[in-house]
Design a protein around this motif. Structure first.
Motif: not given
Length: 252
Positions: A6-12, A60-73, A140-143
């Motif tokens: 999931f990208a940031k916009t979907a995490v919540g 942690v280092k995380c690229q500021n891009r909308a498509d970056v997956k910041t959560l995995c399940s 860093k964050v990298s799915a």
């Protein structure tokens, strides 16, 4: 087992769905009378899971891009074997321990076990995919790097071996769907689509064979088929439609 990203916009939204705090779950399979049976195996950090997600992400280092997956399940489903309540809890606790050690418990956001949906109980092991930046030596964050092809190929066998030691028997982690490695939800959907297409192709070929046999038995059927095609394409009308279009001659 399969994994979602999931990208940031979907995490919540997803975290609210997992902890059942969403106003509308959007899942008709949820039995709300059983929601109280759900439980979370992640550490109690004294704050909401979304707050811990933001806190850990800021470290942690995380690229500021909308498509970056910041959560995995990882969705870990209880195998279809005989498990009593105690064994079931043991299975999910063991699965949590296995995952937490693999991905780092400091990266775990939540680990809800759902018992209020249709089918087998299952756990949503949610974590921020953190690894070490080889060039800078920082987290860093990298799915893509954490859930690479090797990881997806080996995790089922590793989990199976781990559960073998815990239960002293094969609990059924490896099966026809997982023996070749884990797949993402998108890949599972693609596999399902391929099966549907293959099934439709078989039906089409059977129908074609029947049609060929029918033509052999009655060659005049070719004319009827051609006419049916013209009607279907709107180039010709059905007989009853032509009758409706006829205007009766006035009596003279």
């Amino acid at each position: 087992m399969h994994v979602e990203k999931f990208a940031k916009t979907a995490v919540g939204h997803m975290l609210r769905h997992f902890n059942r705090n969403a106003a509308n779950f959007g899942n008709e399979n949820i039995e709300h009378s059983r929601t109280e049976l759900n439980y979370n195996l992640s550490p109690d950090r004294g704050s909401a899971d979304i707050d811990y997600y933001h806190e850990r992400l800021s470290q942690v280092k995380c690229q500021n891009r909308a498509d970056v997956k910041t959560l995995c399940s990882w969705i870990v489903t209880l195998p279809k074997q005989e498990f009593d309540e105690e064994q079931e809890r043991r299975f999910f606790r063991s699965a949590y321990n296995f995952m937490a050690k693999r991905y780092g418990e400091e990266n775990v956001v939540s680990a809800w076990v759902h018992k209020d949906e249709g089918g087998q109980p299952h756990m949503h092991f949610c974590f921020i995919p953190v690894c070490i930046d080889k060039k800078k030596g920082i987290e860093k964050v990298s799915a893509k790097e954490v859930l690479n092809r090797t990881e997806l190929r080996e995790i089922h066998k590793d989990m199976s071996d781990y559960m073998q030691k815990v239960f002293d028997r094969n609990v059924g982690i490896l099966n026809g769907a997982t023996v070749g490695g884990s797949k993402t939800v998108e890949e599972l959907k693609l596999d399902s689509l391929k099966k549907d297409v293959a099934a439709m192709e078989k039906v089409r070929m059977r129908s074609l064979e029947k049609l060929v046999q029918a033509i052999k038995e009655r060659p005049s059927l070719i004319g009827e088929i051609s006419r049916a095609i013209r009607i279907a394409m709107g180039k010709e009308k059905l007989p009853q439609e032509r009758e409706k279009d006829r205007v009766p001659e006035r009596s003279r």
